[in-house]
Scaffold this motif. Structure first.
Motif, mmCIF file in Angstrom:
data_model
loop_
_atom_site.group_PDB
_atom_site.id
_atom_site.type_symbol
_atom_site.label_atom_id
_atom_site.label_comp_id
_atom_site.label_asym_id
_atom_site.label_seq_id
_atom_site.Cartn_x
_atom_site.Cartn_y
_atom_site.Cartn_z
ATOM 1 N N SER A 85 1.743 2.015 6.119
ATOM 2 C CA SER A 85 2.964 1.801 6.704
ATOM 3 C C SER A 85 3.370 2.817 7.363
ATOM 4 O O SER A 85 4.296 2.751 8.562
ATOM 5 C CB SER A 85 3.690 1.630 5.199
ATOM 6 O OG SER A 85 2.917 0.513 4.637
ATOM 7 N N THR A 86 3.251 4.051 6.770
ATOM 8 C CA THR A 86 3.878 5.501 7.514
ATOM 9 C C THR A 86 3.144 5.513 9.263
ATOM 10 O O THR A 86 4.087 5.687 9.938
ATOM 11 C CB THR A 86 3.618 6.674 6.885
ATOM 12 O OG1 THR A 86 3.805 6.534 5.440
ATOM 13 C CG2 THR A 86 3.950 7.943 7.354
ATOM 14 N N ILE A 87 2.066 5.389 9.296
ATOM 15 C CA ILE A 87 1.608 5.586 10.748
ATOM 16 C C ILE A 87 2.022 4.503 11.585
ATOM 17 O O ILE A 87 2.314 4.676 12.799
ATOM 18 C CB ILE A 87 -0.039 5.632 10.595
ATOM 19 C CG1 ILE A 87 -0.370 6.231 11.842
ATOM 20 C CG2 ILE A 87 -0.900 4.249 10.362
ATOM 21 C CD1 ILE A 87 -1.864 6.613 11.821
ATOM 22 N N PHE A 100 4.942 3.105 11.365
ATOM 23 C CA PHE A 100 6.309 3.368 11.646
ATOM 24 C C PHE A 100 6.186 4.479 12.776
ATOM 25 O O PHE A 100 7.009 4.235 13.758
ATOM 26 C CB PHE A 100 7.046 3.866 10.534
ATOM 27 C CG PHE A 100 8.232 4.501 10.814
ATOM 28 C CD1 PHE A 100 9.444 3.598 10.885
ATOM 29 C CD2 PHE A 100 8.580 5.707 10.645
ATOM 30 C CE1 PHE A 100 10.672 3.925 11.076
ATOM 31 C CE2 PHE A 100 10.099 6.252 11.110
ATOM 32 C CZ PHE A 100 10.988 5.432 11.115
ATOM 33 N N LYS A 101 5.311 5.422 12.753
ATOM 34 C CA LYS A 101 5.556 6.586 13.755
ATOM 35 C C LYS A 101 4.947 5.911 15.060
ATOM 36 O O LYS A 101 5.502 6.200 15.999
ATOM 37 C CB LYS A 101 4.377 7.642 13.306
ATOM 38 C CG LYS A 101 4.908 8.510 12.034
ATOM 39 C CD LYS A 101 3.643 9.487 11.743
ATOM 40 C CE LYS A 101 4.030 10.433 10.554
ATOM 41 N NZ LYS A 101 3.062 11.406 10.266
ATOM 42 N N HIS A 120 0.215 2.943 1.467
ATOM 43 C CA HIS A 120 1.337 3.770 1.936
ATOM 44 C C HIS A 120 1.356 4.510 3.270
ATOM 45 O O HIS A 120 2.312 4.315 4.168
ATOM 46 C CB HIS A 120 1.840 4.641 0.780
ATOM 47 C CG HIS A 120 2.998 5.513 1.264
ATOM 48 N ND1 HIS A 120 4.408 4.983 1.037
ATOM 49 C CD2 HIS A 120 3.358 6.575 1.524
ATOM 50 C CE1 HIS A 120 5.148 5.942 1.364
ATOM 51 N NE2 HIS A 120 4.615 7.181 1.540
ATOM 52 N N ALA A 121 0.274 5.029 3.346
ATOM 53 C CA ALA A 121 0.160 5.804 4.607
ATOM 54 C C ALA A 121 -0.146 5.044 5.900
ATOM 55 O O ALA A 121 0.238 5.175 6.725
ATOM 56 C CB ALA A 121 -1.486 6.714 4.318
#
Length: 513
Positions: free
Chosen positions: A380-382, A384-385, A377-378
């Motif tokens: 995927s978040t990074i 996107f950023k 999950h982390a």
């Protein structure tokens, strides 16, 4: 006749190095003459002359210097002074000179220099120290120049040290270097024989000796030959000052031949590496005496060529028949065999413990997988950023690398954690033969299994005492599976028992399968 003034007796110390013998004022004859003139001028009677031939003043380890100091220390000789041409004749090292001066003053012997004037007062001692420092400075400058000269020679591809066998020292265009000598063909022959990979290093050395390799100068000992065949100089390489430089002199070998021989002799060395695991001597290194000597093993050859196996403790000169020691170890193991009653207890304990162990292991794996999901999950978040331009490329790469390391470590833990259902019957029957007669099982096992059983059950080894193998504590399999604390309250207290017990049982089952 005028009586000799014993209080004015002196010795003269002269020293030259090889180079200094031809320099003005530094020859031995000149030094002694000038020192005698100085002695006569100041009223000293020369009692002895000590002459050092070709030894460096960089060190105090000189034959005649030691004799001179010993002579001055003898009270009966009544020496008042040591006369030298210059202080640097005594030493070119300030620390050594200070020690020499201290030793002489203990016996009321002063140092007198023909070329340097100083008195025994504060200013005189200052001047004396200054002369000694100048000698050391001069010596260090010479050393630095010599070192720079050697480095420059290497940069030019010249080898200026004493030539190894196969080369001779020569001068070409006024500069020192090396050229192949009459022994070069024998050197090449030695490498060619080794490259065939049919002979040991010692066999090649013997063959080379038989074809007349040794001249009047050379004694080709084993250690010398071992260094010779590793010398890259024969392939035209100068290995000095932490670098490898291509020489301008003629190589005796091709680089390919030299490298091929290095690979072969390295493999030969590896093959002969000592291993403590030997099928004929399984107890080697496991057993020790109360004095700390470790058990070794080997063969003794009889008159008719028969070989007899023996164990021995080298430091204590104890030789023991192998079979008698093996039998003693077998009896030790059999002393801890499981009776029918113990096997019933063992069956109950292992069944309960394996289930508890696997239940806990399964729970740990679930937790590890949850951590893996959080990392995904982390990630995927990074990503996107990064696409939104909220973080830099360098920070993104750093974070992704960190996530990759974390996932790798978690995966390793998951792979190492057993999660399959326990095949209890397989474990039980695999261990049955061992537990009922552990000594007999060990006796019939192959060497690898023997070593595993020994290391698992006796991690601290066993002791040889009073002609028997003994142990300070029972084998781990016996303690771990049948201790009183484990056989009590299998229901109410099962959760608090150490889960390492079934793990040990599982491990032991792998040993004896």
């Amino acid at each position: 006749m005028t009586a000799i003034d014993e209080s004015k007796k002196a010795v003269i110390y002269c020293r030259v190095s090889t180079k200094e013998q031809v320099e003005e004022g530094n020859s031995l004859v000149t030094q002694e003459r000038l020192c005698r003139e100085y002695a006569a001028l100041y009223g000293f009677i020369v009692d002895q002359v000590f002459i050092e031939l070709g030894e460096s003043a960089k060190t105090a380890e000189r034959t005649q210097l030691k004799k001179m100091l010993a002579y001055c220390s003898a009270k009966k000789n009544n020496i008042a002074a040591v006369i030298v041409y210059k202080i640097d004749r005594l030493s070119r090292n300030m620390t050594d000179y200070t020690q020499i001066r201290f030793n002489l003053r203990r016996y009321n012997v002063e140092i007198r220099s023909k070329s340097e004037q100083f008195e025994d007062n504060p200013s005189g001692r200052f001047m004396e120290n200054m002369f000694a420092n100048v000698a050391q400075f001069d010596n260090e400058v010479r050393g630095e120049r010599a070192l720079n000269g050697l480095k420059e020679a290497v940069r030019e591809g010249r080898y200026v040290w004493s030539a190894p066998i196969g080369y001779s020292n020569e001068k070409i265009d006024g500069k020192s270097t090396i050229v192949p000598s009459e022994y070069a063909p024998q050197i090449r022959k030695a490498f060619e024989l080794l490259a065939e990979n049919k002979y040991t290093i010692e066999e090649v050395r013997q063959q080379i000796l038989q074809i007349g390799f040794v001249g009047k100068k050379f004694k080709l000992a084993k250690a010398h030959f071992n260094r010779l065949i590793r010398n890259a100089l024969y392939a035209g390489k100068i290995v000095k000052f932490g670098t490898v430089t291509q020489g301008t002199f003629q190589p005796i070998l091709t680089e390919e031949l030299f490298n091929a021989v290095q690979q072969i002799i390295n493999k030969q060395k590896t093959k002969r590496t000592y291993t403590r695991i030997h099928p004929e001597f399984p107890l080697r290194q496991l057993c020790y005496t109360e004095y700390g000597s470790r058990l070794s093993g080997g063969f003794s050859t009889g008159k008719m060529g028969q070989r007899y196996p023996y164990y021995f403790f080298k430091r204590e000169f104890i030789n023991l028949k192998r079979d008698s020691i093996d039998d003693s170890f077998i009896n030790l193991l059999n002393d801890y065999c499981f009776t029918t009653e113990k096997m019933k207890k063992f069956r109950t304990i292992v069944r309960v413990k394996l289930n508890l162990f696997l239940k806990k292991a399964s729970h740990e794996v679930e937790q590890l997988k949850e951590q893996m999901d959080k990392i995904a999950h982390a990630e995927s978040t990074i990503v996107f950023k990064l696409s939104e331009g909220k973080i830099s490329d360098s920070l993104f790469d750093e974070q992704m690398e960190n996530f990759a390391k974390q996932k790798s470590e978690l995966k390793r833990k998951i792979d190492l954690t057993p999660t399959a259902e326990a095949n209890f019957d397989k474990i039980y029957f695999a261990l049955n033969d061992f537990l009922v007669a552990p000594g007999t099982f060990w006796q019939k096992a192959d060497i690898a299994t023997k070593i595993k059983i020994q290391e698992f059950n006796f991690p601290r080894g066993v002791i040889y005492k009073d002609n028997k193998i003994r142990t300070q504590e029972p084998p781990i399999f016996y303690n771990a599976l049948l201790s009183e604390s484990i056989t009590q309250s299998l229901n109410a207290e099962a959760e608090r028992f150490e889960l390492s017990i079934p793990f040990r049982a599982c491990h032991l089952s792998k040993v004896v399968e």
